[in-house]
Design a protein around this motif. Sequence first.
Motif, PDB file in Angstrom:
ATOM      1  N   TYR A 222      41.441  34.849  37.440  1.00  0.00           N
ATOM      2  CA  TYR A 222      42.652  35.659  37.581  1.00  0.00           C
ATOM      3  C   TYR A 222      43.646  34.962  38.502  1.00  0.00           C
ATOM      4  O   TYR A 222      43.297  34.472  39.576  1.00  0.00           O
TER       5      TYR A 222
ATOM      6  N   ALA B 247      47.331  43.322  40.985  1.00  0.00           N
ATOM      7  CA  ALA B 247      45.922  42.936  40.909  1.00  0.00           C
ATOM      8  C   ALA B 247      45.023  44.170  40.878  1.00  0.00           C
ATOM      9  O   ALA B 247      44.022  44.203  40.149  1.00  0.00           O
TER      10      ALA B 247
ATOM     11  N   ALA C 234      45.236  45.514  37.408  1.00  0.00           N
ATOM     12  CA  ALA C 234      44.472  44.657  36.500  1.00  0.00           C
ATOM     13  C   ALA C 234      42.978  44.859  36.670  1.00  0.00           C
ATOM     14  O   ALA C 234      42.211  44.832  35.707  1.00  0.00           O
ATOM     15  N   LEU C 235      42.540  45.092  37.915  1.00  0.00           N
ATOM     16  CA  LEU C 235      41.124  45.319  38.174  1.00  0.00           C
ATOM     17  C   LEU C 235      40.650  46.610  37.510  1.00  0.00           C
ATOM     18  O   LEU C 235      39.554  46.653  36.930  1.00  0.00           O
TER      19      LEU C 235
ATOM     20  N   GLN D 178      40.404  45.907  33.856  1.00  0.00           N
ATOM     21  CA  GLN D 178      39.256  45.049  33.570  1.00  0.00           C
ATOM     22  C   GLN D 178      37.957  45.821  33.685  1.00  0.00           C
ATOM     23  O   GLN D 178      36.992  45.546  32.952  1.00  0.00           O
TER      24      GLN D 178
ATOM     25  N   TYR E 121      35.313  37.747  35.183  1.00  0.00           N
ATOM     26  CA  TYR E 121      36.758  37.924  35.355  1.00  0.00           C
ATOM     27  C   TYR E 121      37.048  39.092  36.289  1.00  0.00           C
ATOM     28  O   TYR E 121      37.963  39.018  37.134  1.00  0.00           O
TER      29      TYR E 121
ATOM     30  N   ILE F 209      39.112  38.973  39.891  1.00  0.00           N
ATOM     31  CA  ILE F 209      40.217  39.853  40.299  1.00  0.00           C
ATOM     32  C   ILE F 209      39.889  40.515  41.632  1.00  0.00           C
ATOM     33  O   ILE F 209      40.745  40.628  42.524  1.00  0.00           O
TER      34      ILE F 209
ATOM     35  N   TYR G 286      40.412  38.169  44.325  1.00  0.00           N
ATOM     36  CA  TYR G 286      41.851  37.982  44.547  1.00  0.00           C
ATOM     37  C   TYR G 286      42.394  39.120  45.401  1.00  0.00           C
ATOM     38  O   TYR G 286      43.205  38.897  46.309  1.00  0.00           O
TER      39      TYR G 286
END
Length: 392
Positions: A26, A94, A97-98, A101, A329, A333, A336
């Motif tokens: 990511y 982020a 996105a997490l 995901q 992935y 994340i 990150y």
Amino acid sequence: MRLSRRRPTQPDEPAQVIRVAPAVAYDGDLYHLPDWTARRDAERELGRRHAADGQIDTLTLQTGSVPRFHELEDERLGELARIEDLTERELRQARAALEGQKIRLAESQRAFAAARAALDDTRPRVAELEQPSRRPGDGRPSSIAISGSRWPVVRRWLPAALLLLLLVIVEVPILYQVILDWGDSVAMTALLAAGAALIMLVAPHMYGRAFRSWQEHGGSAKGRWLLIGVALVWLGFIVAVAVLRRDALVRPLVVDGEEIGPTAEGAGTLPTMVLLLALLIATALIAADLGRRMHKPNDRTLRELRAKLDAESRAFATAQGVYQQDAGYAESIAQYVESVDRRLAGRTRQLDRGFDSLATAYLGGVVEGLRDPEAASWAERIVARRRAAPGR
């Protein structure tokens, strides 16, 4: 979801999963540091130009006041504010996105669990079938089907197939003689004889296959009575054919309009009938037994289950790979998100060092433009004082 690190999954251990790094980790960076190399070249050129234009001289350097430094400081503060703003936006994106995901990870985990369950269900069934049959009806395939080799199949069934073909060849001329008066021509009579021979042998052969299926699958009483009924009907056909053959043997032959003695002259009707029935029944039993021996439904079941196992193994490997990639992935994340403070601090340090290098490059350009050794001395003092200042 965090997965423990284990050794790679083996084919006989479908429950084991290892985490793999995603092909592309990511990257939600919205902020990128300036191109310091190009900026330093520009600042050095600017310093030369200011020195040539007289905007800065050695006296200005002696006072320690460099106007360009204030401009660079304002730019640094503006860039620092931009870093903080973009870092906060990166953090929000982020986290979103997490969450997305995690949803994809849950879906791939469900698909992986379903593929593993299907594989776990088929594998013991194949293992159970990969035991050679000991007796009819035990539900197991033949050793040839288990080995998967082609030559044993040919070696085992070729004699039976040749015997069946030989029986057909022998039956054709016999039936040709029986139905000699039925065809309009020799070709028609031959076709009728060949068709009758195939029916007389292929029908018992197919009966043997059906009997083996009933025997292996443990058919009901209704199926047993149906098989008995079919056998009795076929016995009636055999008797009818035997009668036709007897008549063909015992009746007089007519050659060129002249009647001669029968083919079986001197043989009684009853012994001829018994002999014909014995031959026909024996032929039917041979064809039926060949069908029973050559057709084993469990062989087909084993082939189908093996193909199903191969397809499920491929689906399991695909689902496992997707699950591992999604897990890796999601973890990238999460890492990150967790590194936001370190990323902000690192960017701030790089920004400070970068603008300090711009100030140094500007002074270098000024010194090159003034070409004054004393200016170089004062520039070195300014650089040393800046680096010794708190926070530098």
